[in-house]
Design a protein around this motif. Structure first.
Motif, PDB file in Angstrom:
ATOM      1  N   LEU A 164       0.830  -1.203   0.000  1.00 17.07           N
ATOM      2  CA  LEU A 164       0.000   0.000   0.000  1.00 17.07           C
ATOM      3  C   LEU A 164       0.872   1.264   0.000  1.00 17.07           C
ATOM      4  O   LEU A 164       0.565   2.255  -0.683  1.00 17.07           O
ATOM      5  CB  LEU A 164      -0.938   0.005   1.210  1.00 17.07           C
ATOM      6  CG  LEU A 164      -1.930   1.182   1.283  1.00 17.07           C
ATOM      7  CD1 LEU A 164      -2.861   1.190   0.076  1.00 17.07           C
ATOM      8  CD2 LEU A 164      -2.742   1.123   2.574  1.00 17.07           C
ATOM      9  N   ILE A 221      -4.658   1.642  -7.108  1.00 15.33           N
ATOM     10  CA  ILE A 221      -5.030   2.049  -5.758  1.00 15.33           C
ATOM     11  C   ILE A 221      -6.323   1.396  -5.263  1.00 15.33           C
ATOM     12  O   ILE A 221      -6.425   1.035  -4.084  1.00 15.33           O
ATOM     13  CB  ILE A 221      -5.125   3.587  -5.637  1.00 15.33           C
ATOM     14  CG1 ILE A 221      -5.264   4.009  -4.169  1.00 15.33           C
ATOM     15  CG2 ILE A 221      -6.271   4.138  -6.479  1.00 15.33           C
ATOM     16  CD1 ILE A 221      -4.087   3.613  -3.306  1.00 15.33           C
ATOM     17  N   LEU A 235       1.281   7.240  -6.620  1.00 14.85           N
ATOM     18  CA  LEU A 235       0.259   8.261  -6.899  1.00 14.85           C
ATOM     19  C   LEU A 235       0.851   9.662  -6.975  1.00 14.85           C
ATOM     20  O   LEU A 235       0.323  10.523  -7.694  1.00 14.85           O
ATOM     21  CB  LEU A 235      -0.827   8.218  -5.813  1.00 14.85           C
ATOM     22  CG  LEU A 235      -1.829   7.064  -5.857  1.00 14.85           C
ATOM     23  CD1 LEU A 235      -2.724   7.102  -4.629  1.00 14.85           C
ATOM     24  CD2 LEU A 235      -2.671   7.124  -7.123  1.00 14.85           C
ATOM     25  N   SER A 273      -5.634  -2.079  -4.131  1.00  7.72           N
ATOM     26  CA  SER A 273      -4.718  -2.017  -2.988  1.00  7.72           C
ATOM     27  C   SER A 273      -5.465  -1.722  -1.691  1.00  7.72           C
ATOM     28  O   SER A 273      -5.136  -2.263  -0.636  1.00  7.72           O
ATOM     29  CB  SER A 273      -3.652  -0.949  -3.214  1.00  7.72           C
ATOM     30  OG  SER A 273      -2.696  -1.363  -4.159  1.00  7.72           O
ATOM     31  N   GLY A 332      -0.249   3.970 -10.600  1.00 12.63           N
ATOM     32  CA  GLY A 332      -0.684   4.126  -9.214  1.00 12.63           C
ATOM     33  C   GLY A 332      -2.165   4.374  -9.101  1.00 12.63           C
ATOM     34  O   GLY A 332      -2.837   3.852  -8.197  1.00 12.63           O
ATOM     35  N   LYS A 333      -2.710   5.165 -10.029  1.00 13.65           N
ATOM     36  CA  LYS A 333      -4.152   5.447 -10.027  1.00 13.65           C
ATOM     37  C   LYS A 333      -4.956   4.187 -10.342  1.00 13.65           C
ATOM     38  O   LYS A 333      -6.043   3.976  -9.788  1.00 13.65           O
ATOM     39  CB  LYS A 333      -4.461   6.530 -11.054  1.00 13.65           C
ATOM     40  CG  LYS A 333      -3.924   7.910 -10.691  1.00 13.65           C
ATOM     41  CD  LYS A 333      -4.218   8.925 -11.791  1.00 13.65           C
ATOM     42  CE  LYS A 333      -3.660  10.306 -11.439  1.00 13.65           C
ATOM     43  NZ  LYS A 333      -3.904  11.293 -12.518  1.00 13.65           N
ATOM     44  N   ASN A 337       2.122   1.939  -3.410  1.00 12.92           N
ATOM     45  CA  ASN A 337       1.057   2.466  -4.258  1.00 12.92           C
ATOM     46  C   ASN A 337       0.838   3.955  -4.005  1.00 12.92           C
ATOM     47  O   ASN A 337       0.633   4.747  -4.938  1.00 12.92           O
ATOM     48  CB  ASN A 337      -0.243   1.699  -4.007  1.00 12.92           C
ATOM     49  CG  ASN A 337      -1.191   1.725  -5.182  1.00 12.92           C
ATOM     50  OD1 ASN A 337      -1.944   0.782  -5.428  1.00 12.92           O
ATOM     51  ND2 ASN A 337      -1.176   2.799  -5.955  1.00 12.92           N
ATOM     52  N   LEU A 338       0.892   4.364  -2.732  1.00 12.46           N
ATOM     53  CA  LEU A 338       0.732   5.781  -2.402  1.00 12.46           C
ATOM     54  C   LEU A 338       1.860   6.618  -3.019  1.00 12.46           C
ATOM     55  O   LEU A 338       1.614   7.702  -3.574  1.00 12.46           O
ATOM     56  CB  LEU A 338       0.706   5.966  -0.890  1.00 12.46           C
ATOM     57  CG  LEU A 338       0.499   7.411  -0.414  1.00 12.46           C
ATOM     58  CD1 LEU A 338      -0.890   7.906  -0.803  1.00 12.46           C
ATOM     59  CD2 LEU A 338       0.691   7.514   1.099  1.00 12.46           C
TER      60      LEU A 338
END
Length: 409
Positions: free
Chosen positions: A281, A303, A288, A306, A299-300, A284-285
């Motif tokens: 996670l 998410i 973004l 995730s 990433g978008k 992934n942030l």
């Protein structure tokens, strides 16, 4: 590092995939995946019961739990035998072998002594606490049917096909059930207790901090090589189920829960698997907010899954698999996570799960509070998220530079 990655890519990973694709291991893995709906059915009822404690007029859905999750050993026994017959190339035996495995299981777990005739005792043996027994029974039956199938008995005879098929099922049936009868009835061996006594040392080792680290790290390590973590279900499921069942039994007797190594602590809590196995996670942030258009776009896309702790898209899309800059932090997280959970639970700073709930796709920290029934879960989740983020950050920034160079920035 380059030589190490070349070895992982060209030697280790292909060998691991070949090993896990062999019939016996593949059959066990496939069987564990097929019983997940029954586990999740029970998890839904456990989740429902959380609300029932506060809303008394809700109906009792206990029978659904009893005849789904409560018969897990029965389902696993059939499914392992069924899948092993399929993977071993005996399609004619998939149903018959599975059914005789159920019969053998009943003979092995049937209550004796003061519990003879007790339906409750029998049901207890068919639930999650008997999984190790069911697995051994299923493998034993599969061995008998596999060996018999290889004989190709009466293959070239003039006997009608339907009669040959009957004979080729009856004989391994007799061998299997006869062996169980000799052990249970004639020799009066408590097979269930014998199997559980052999399994207990493994379960006890797993319920230590080193065992907890290994049980979390090994699947994450292989996952970073593209080997599905589902492959380890045959090993981890009995350990997790025995752990949570012991906690449930302890609480019912007014004692504290002591087993931290459960599926609930690893998955439903969503600390160790924050965003998915390897705690992706945080990665992934970072994606973004990346300066790389490619990473930001991915990433978008990643998410949403995730948030629900599903990370196959980011593992194979970022990619993390065979990416040395992202594999290493994933491995570090797989060690940091269980150590963190172990410390706060052993210190009494977070409740140890005492209810079976394997709904690992409920977003955290909601799931964290739900499985621990402890408001402190929100705080500990947030702190661990920051830790994971700090671990991912330097590796991600190095990977981002490479991506920016590829994009001409």
């Amino acid at each position: 590092m380059k030589k190490f990655m070349d070895w992982l890519t060209n030697k280790f990973a292909p060998a691991a995939n070949e090993l896990f694709n062999r019939p016996w291991l593949a059959g066990l893995s496939a069987a564990m995946q097929k019983v997940i709906p029954f586990i999740l059915t029970g998890s839904v009822i456990f989740f429902y019961n959380v609300f029932k404690e506060y809303i008394s007029f809700l109906p009792d859905l206990g029978p659904i739990l009893t005849y789904s999750f409560g018969l897990l050993t029965l389902y696993i026994t059939f499914m392992i035998t069924n899948q092993l017959m399929e993977k071993l190339g005996h399609p004619a035996y998939t149903i018959n072998a599975g059914l005789v495995a159920i019969g053998t299981l009943f003979m092995v777990v049937m209550p004796v002594g003061e519990n003879a005739g007790s339906v409750d005792a029998l049901m207890g043996s068919l639930g999650p606490s008997g999984i190790a027994v069911g697995m051994i029974v299923a493998i034993f039956v599969a061995i008998i049917f596999n060996l018999w199938g290889k004989l190709e008995f009466l293959k070239d005879s003039n006997i009608p096909d339907f009669l040959i098929n009957w004979i080729n099922v009856i004989i391994p049936n007799l061998i299997t059930l006869g062996t169980a009868m000799i052990l249970v009835v004639i020799l009066e061996i408590n097979v269930m207790e014998a199997i559980l006594s052999l399994f207990m040392p493994i379960a006890n080792i797993a319920q230590t901090l080193p065992g907890f680290i290994l049980i979390c790290f090994i699947p994450a390590f292989f996952y970073s090589l593209g080997v599905s973590s589902w492959m380890f279900g045959a090993i981890t499921t009995p350990i997790y189920m025995a752990g949570i069942q012991a906690n449930i039994n302890a609480v019912a007797q007014g004692l504290p829960a002591t087993n931290i190594v459960t599926s609930e602590s690893v998955f439903t809590l969503a600390f160790i698997t924050m965003g998915g196995m390897g705690a992706t996670l945080g990665l992934n942030l970072l994606m973004l907010f990346s300066k790389s258009k490619e990473l930001k776009s991915m990433g978008k896309v990643f998410i949403a899954p995730s948030i629900f702790n599903i990370n196959e898209p980011i593992i194979f899309g970022a990619p993390v698999v065979f990416n040395p800059l992202l594999m290493l932090p994933m491995w570090i997280n797989a060690i940091v996570g269980p150590v963190y959970v172990w410390i706060i639970m052993r210190a009494g700073l977070l409740n140890i799960p005492t209810k079976s709930n394997q709904m690992g796709q409920v977003p955290a920290p909601i799931s964290s509070w739900m499985i621990t029934e402890d408001i402190r879960a929100f705080l500990w989740w947030a702190i661990l998220f920051v830790i994971y983020l700090a671990i991912w950050y330097p590796f991600f920034k190095s990977y981002e530079k490479i991506k920016l160079a590829d994009e001409g920035k």
